[in-house]
Design an enzyme around this catalytic site. Structure first.
Site, mmCIF file in Angstrom:
data_model
loop_
_atom_site.group_PDB
_atom_site.id
_atom_site.type_symbol
_atom_site.label_atom_id
_atom_site.label_comp_id
_atom_site.label_asym_id
_atom_site.label_seq_id
_atom_site.Cartn_x
_atom_site.Cartn_y
_atom_site.Cartn_z
ATOM 1 N N HIS A 1 0.848 -1.188 0.000
ATOM 2 C CA HIS A 1 0.000 0.000 0.000
ATOM 3 C C HIS A 1 0.883 1.236 0.000
ATOM 4 O O HIS A 1 2.013 1.220 0.503
ATOM 5 C CB HIS A 1 -0.960 0.022 1.196
ATOM 6 C CG HIS A 1 -0.287 -0.138 2.524
ATOM 7 N ND1 HIS A 1 0.150 -1.366 2.988
ATOM 8 C CD2 HIS A 1 0.035 0.765 3.483
ATOM 9 C CE1 HIS A 1 0.703 -1.207 4.181
ATOM 10 N NE2 HIS A 1 0.659 0.086 4.502
ATOM 11 N N HIS B 1 0.751 5.242 1.154
ATOM 12 C CA HIS B 1 0.069 6.308 1.889
ATOM 13 C C HIS B 1 0.172 7.593 1.060
ATOM 14 O O HIS B 1 1.280 7.955 0.634
ATOM 15 C CB HIS B 1 0.757 6.579 3.231
ATOM 16 C CG HIS B 1 0.758 5.439 4.192
ATOM 17 N ND1 HIS B 1 -0.052 5.397 5.305
ATOM 18 C CD2 HIS B 1 1.495 4.292 4.232
ATOM 19 C CE1 HIS B 1 0.196 4.284 5.996
ATOM 20 N NE2 HIS B 1 1.132 3.603 5.362
#
Ligand code: AMP
Length: 111
Positions: A97, A99
């Site tokens: 992932h 951010h």
């Protein structure tokens, strides 16, 4: 992948606040935001971290970053993208992932 928090969020088994989606990427608001804009951008295909990221996924993540920055109104003001990797990188969810943080003046140093 079994027992992966972000796979469950992508599958809709755990609720999330969707910000963006396309055929390769899902993005949602971080549950503990560190900035006014804090979005997690996640490939639909499970991969543990950025070391497993293929070229198609990297392109899809970059396209999503561009779209979300515009949508969230931070493309002009600026923002930060971070992908924590592994133990020393303080990665807490083992599904790649990114951010995206913005909406305020972030600290010059990250730590
Ligand atoms: P990292 O520490 O880089 O692995 O980032 C994981 C992020 O996932 C953290 O910023 C958490 O706040 C966030 N997070 C954990 N659970 C959820 C959830 N259910 N919905 C949204 N964000 C979450």
């Amino acid at each position: 992948m079994d027992n992966c928090l972000f796979c469950k969020i992508i599958a809709g088994e755990i609720p999330s606040t969707k910000v963006y989606e396309d055929d390769k990427v899902y993005a949602f608001r971080d549950i503990h935001p560190q900035a006014p804009v804090h979005v997690l951008i996640v490939p639909r295909k499970h991969m543990d971290n950025i070391l497993e990221c293929d070229a198609d996924t990297a392109t899809a993540l970059t396209d999503a970053i561009r779209a979300i920055a515009a949508q969230e109104g931070v493309a002009e003001s600026g923002f930060r993208v971070i992908s924590n990797c592994g133990r020393d990188g303080a990665q807490s969810v083992n599904h790649l992932h990114v951010h995206l943080l913005g909406g305020t003046q972030l600290a010059e140093k990250m730590a």
